[in-house]
Design a protein around this motif. Structure first.
Motif, PDB file in Angstrom:
ATOM      1  N   TRP A   1       0.849  -1.199   0.000  1.00  0.00           N
ATOM      2  CA  TRP A   1       0.000   0.000   0.000  1.00  0.00           C
ATOM      3  C   TRP A   1       0.884   1.249   0.000  1.00  0.00           C
ATOM      4  CZ3 TRP A   1      -0.686   4.009   3.490  1.00  0.00           C
ATOM      5  CH2 TRP A   1      -1.827   4.785   3.326  1.00  0.00           C
ATOM      6  N   ALA A   2       1.895   1.266   0.845  1.00  0.00           N
ATOM      7  CA  ALA A   2       2.805   2.414   0.933  1.00  0.00           C
ATOM      8  C   ALA A   2       3.624   2.571  -0.343  1.00  0.00           C
ATOM      9  CB  ALA A   2       3.728   2.261   2.138  1.00  0.00           C
ATOM     10  N   LYS A   3       4.030   1.449  -0.927  1.00  0.00           N
ATOM     11  CA  LYS A   3       4.820   1.493  -2.159  1.00  0.00           C
ATOM     12  C   LYS A   3       4.049   2.190  -3.281  1.00  0.00           C
ATOM     13  CE  LYS A   3       7.487  -1.593  -5.131  1.00  0.00           C
ATOM     14  NZ  LYS A   3       7.876  -2.982  -5.381  1.00  0.00           N
ATOM     15  N   ARG A   4       2.731   2.040  -3.266  1.00  0.00           N
ATOM     16  CA  ARG A   4       1.883   2.696  -4.274  1.00  0.00           C
ATOM     17  C   ARG A   4       1.607   4.154  -3.918  1.00  0.00           C
ATOM     18  NH1 ARG A   4      -0.733  -2.438  -3.670  1.00  0.00           N
ATOM     19  NH2 ARG A   4      -2.380  -1.418  -2.494  1.00  0.00           N
ATOM     20  N   LYS A   5       2.196   4.608  -2.806  1.00  0.00           N
ATOM     21  CA  LYS A   5       2.138   6.003  -2.353  1.00  0.00           C
ATOM     22  C   LYS A   5       0.720   6.482  -2.048  1.00  0.00           C
ATOM     23  CE  LYS A   5       6.402   7.056  -4.712  1.00  0.00           C
ATOM     24  NZ  LYS A   5       7.461   7.512  -3.930  1.00  0.00           N
ATOM     25  N   TYR A   6      -0.117   5.581  -1.576  1.00  0.00           N
ATOM     26  CA  TYR A   6      -1.480   5.955  -1.202  1.00  0.00           C
ATOM     27  C   TYR A   6      -1.511   6.858   0.030  1.00  0.00           C
ATOM     28  CZ  TYR A   6      -3.333   2.563  -4.541  1.00  0.00           C
ATOM     29  OH  TYR A   6      -3.658   1.861  -5.670  1.00  0.00           O
ATOM     30  N   TYR A   7      -0.406   6.895   0.780  1.00  0.00           N
ATOM     31  CA  TYR A   7      -0.334   7.780   1.946  1.00  0.00           C
ATOM     32  C   TYR A   7      -0.365   9.257   1.544  1.00  0.00           C
ATOM     33  CZ  TYR A   7       4.514   7.789   0.393  1.00  0.00           C
ATOM     34  OH  TYR A   7       5.644   7.877  -0.372  1.00  0.00           O
ATOM     35  N   ARG A   8      -0.233   9.539   0.268  1.00  0.00           N
ATOM     36  CA  ARG A   8      -0.296  10.929  -0.209  1.00  0.00           C
ATOM     37  C   ARG A   8      -1.716  11.489  -0.202  1.00  0.00           C
ATOM     38  NH1 ARG A   8       3.693  11.214  -5.464  1.00  0.00           N
ATOM     39  NH2 ARG A   8       5.672  11.122  -4.322  1.00  0.00           N
ATOM     40  N   GLN A   9      -2.706  10.639  -0.010  1.00  0.00           N
ATOM     41  CA  GLN A   9      -4.093  11.094   0.039  1.00  0.00           C
ATOM     42  C   GLN A   9      -4.296  11.978   1.270  1.00  0.00           C
ATOM     43  OE1 GLN A   9      -6.896   7.795  -0.327  1.00  0.00           O
ATOM     44  NE2 GLN A   9      -5.237   6.599  -1.192  1.00  0.00           N
TER      45      GLN A   9
ATOM     46  N   ALA B   1      -1.143   7.154  12.701  1.00  0.00           N
ATOM     47  CA  ALA B   1      -0.930   8.530  12.211  1.00  0.00           C
ATOM     48  C   ALA B   1       0.557   8.839  12.087  1.00  0.00           C
ATOM     49  CB  ALA B   1      -1.618   9.528  13.134  1.00  0.00           C
ATOM     50  N   ALA B   2       1.344   8.433  13.056  1.00  0.00           N
ATOM     51  CA  ALA B   2       2.788   8.670  12.993  1.00  0.00           C
ATOM     52  C   ALA B   2       3.411   7.893  11.833  1.00  0.00           C
ATOM     53  CB  ALA B   2       3.446   8.283  14.316  1.00  0.00           C
ATOM     54  N   TRP B   3       2.921   6.682  11.590  1.00  0.00           N
ATOM     55  CA  TRP B   3       3.435   5.895  10.474  1.00  0.00           C
ATOM     56  C   TRP B   3       3.162   6.595   9.143  1.00  0.00           C
ATOM     57  CZ3 TRP B   3       0.578   2.581   6.897  1.00  0.00           C
ATOM     58  CH2 TRP B   3       1.414   1.851   6.049  1.00  0.00           C
ATOM     59  N   ILE B   4       1.940   7.084   8.973  1.00  0.00           N
ATOM     60  CA  ILE B   4       1.597   7.829   7.748  1.00  0.00           C
ATOM     61  C   ILE B   4       2.517   9.034   7.607  1.00  0.00           C
ATOM     62  CG2 ILE B   4      -0.180   9.260   6.611  1.00  0.00           C
ATOM     63  CD1 ILE B   4      -0.747   6.243   6.418  1.00  0.00           C
TER      64      ILE B   4
ATOM     65  N   ASP C   1       9.166  10.528   1.917  1.00  0.00           N
ATOM     66  CA  ASP C   1       8.866  10.932   0.544  1.00  0.00           C
ATOM     67  C   ASP C   1       9.321  12.373   0.318  1.00  0.00           C
ATOM     68  OD1 ASP C   1       7.776  11.241  -2.026  1.00  0.00           O
ATOM     69  OD2 ASP C   1       5.823  10.447  -1.472  1.00  0.00           O
ATOM     70  N   ALA C   2       9.031  13.247   1.273  1.00  0.00           N
ATOM     71  CA  ALA C   2       9.429  14.659   1.157  1.00  0.00           C
ATOM     72  C   ALA C   2      10.948  14.774   1.041  1.00  0.00           C
ATOM     73  CB  ALA C   2       8.929  15.451   2.361  1.00  0.00           C
ATOM     74  N   LYS C   3      11.665  14.021   1.845  1.00  0.00           N
ATOM     75  CA  LYS C   3      13.127  14.056   1.779  1.00  0.00           C
ATOM     76  C   LYS C   3      13.620  13.640   0.398  1.00  0.00           C
ATOM     77  CE  LYS C   3      15.171  12.027   5.280  1.00  0.00           C
ATOM     78  NZ  LYS C   3      15.395  11.080   6.399  1.00  0.00           N
ATOM     79  N   GLN C   4      13.019  12.602  -0.170  1.00  0.00           N
ATOM     80  CA  GLN C   4      13.405  12.158  -1.513  1.00  0.00           C
ATOM     81  C   GLN C   4      13.085  13.224  -2.556  1.00  0.00           C
ATOM     82  OE1 GLN C   4      15.243   9.429  -2.137  1.00  0.00           O
ATOM     83  NE2 GLN C   4      15.248   9.255   0.081  1.00  0.00           N
TER      84      GLN C   4
ATOM     85  N   LEU D   1       2.014  15.789  -0.948  1.00  0.00           N
ATOM     86  CA  LEU D   1       2.081  14.687  -0.003  1.00  0.00           C
ATOM     87  C   LEU D   1       0.879  14.548   0.911  1.00  0.00           C
ATOM     88  CD1 LEU D   1       5.856  14.716   0.934  1.00  0.00           C
ATOM     89  CD2 LEU D   1       4.677  13.425  -0.825  1.00  0.00           C
ATOM     90  N   GLY D   2      -0.151  15.343   0.696  1.00  0.00           N
ATOM     91  CA  GLY D   2      -1.391  15.147   1.436  1.00  0.00           C
ATOM     92  C   GLY D   2      -1.505  15.856   2.761  1.00  0.00           C
ATOM     93  N   TYR D   3      -0.579  16.743   3.072  1.00  0.00           N
ATOM     94  CA  TYR D   3      -0.702  17.507   4.309  1.00  0.00           C
ATOM     95  C   TYR D   3      -1.766  18.588   4.147  1.00  0.00           C
ATOM     96  CZ  TYR D   3       3.291  15.387   6.559  1.00  0.00           C
ATOM     97  OH  TYR D   3       4.135  14.495   7.158  1.00  0.00           O
ATOM     98  N   SER D   4      -2.460  18.891   5.220  1.00  0.00           N
ATOM     99  CA  SER D   4      -3.531  19.886   5.170  1.00  0.00           C
ATOM    100  C   SER D   4      -2.980  21.305   5.118  1.00  0.00           C
ATOM    101  CB  SER D   4      -4.477  19.724   6.362  1.00  0.00           C
ATOM    102  OG  SER D   4      -3.748  19.801   7.572  1.00  0.00           O
ATOM    103  N   THR D   5      -1.858  21.546   5.794  1.00  0.00           N
ATOM    104  CA  THR D   5      -1.258  22.884   5.794  1.00  0.00           C
ATOM    105  C   THR D   5       0.265  22.776   5.804  1.00  0.00           C
ATOM    106  OG1 THR D   5      -1.114  23.101   8.202  1.00  0.00           O
ATOM    107  CG2 THR D   5      -3.196  23.819   7.172  1.00  0.00           C
ATOM    108  N   VAL D   6       0.908  23.872   5.428  1.00  0.00           N
ATOM    109  CA  VAL D   6       2.366  23.924   5.472  1.00  0.00           C
ATOM    110  C   VAL D   6       2.847  23.817   6.920  1.00  0.00           C
ATOM    111  CG1 VAL D   6       4.399  25.360   4.994  1.00  0.00           C
ATOM    112  CG2 VAL D   6       2.556  25.228   3.317  1.00  0.00           C
TER     113      VAL D   6
END
Length: 125
Positions: A19-27, A59-62, A69-72, A89-94
């Protein structure tokens, strides 16, 4: 841990890695229940797996996936702004992105990406 439980958690971990490899955590706003439903795995199994294997809550894992991903992204494109990364990357705010970045990396996104913007002379041996 009995063999049956270990095998089940191994399966859950493998599914989460795919699931993570498909980058679904970006939602944006991804929830444990949504991931569980998508993977057809009980939320309790995911929670146990993330806690036992990744040593953090869901939540911490996400957030850890997003920060890696951001570092890459910053390594590949040091000129990327926190706003661009936040939306990608799916964050609500900066502010949430910055807070998580500092928590996981130890310094700000700008400080991190600066090391990739600076041209360094090649070592002469």
């Amino acid at each position: 841990m009995n063999k049956e439980l270990k095998e089940k958690i191994d399966e859950v971990e493998a599914a989460l890695k795919q699931w993570a490899k498909r980058k679904y955590y970006r939602q944006r706003g991804i929830k444990l229940a949504e991931v569980a439903s998508e993977l057809e795995i009980a939320t309790t199994h995911i929670t146990y797996c993330v806690s036992a294997r990744m040593k953090m809550n869901f939540a911490a894992w996400i957030n850890s996936l997003r920060i890696e991903d951001a570092k890459q992204q910053m390594k590949k494109n040091p000129a990327m702004t926190p706003i661009e990364i936040t939306s990608k990357l799916g964050y609500s705010t900066v502010a949430v992105f910055r807070t998580n970045f500092v928590k996981f990396v130890g310094y700000s996104p700008e400080e991190y990406s600066e090391q990739f913007r600076t041209e360094r002379p090649a070592d002469i041996n």
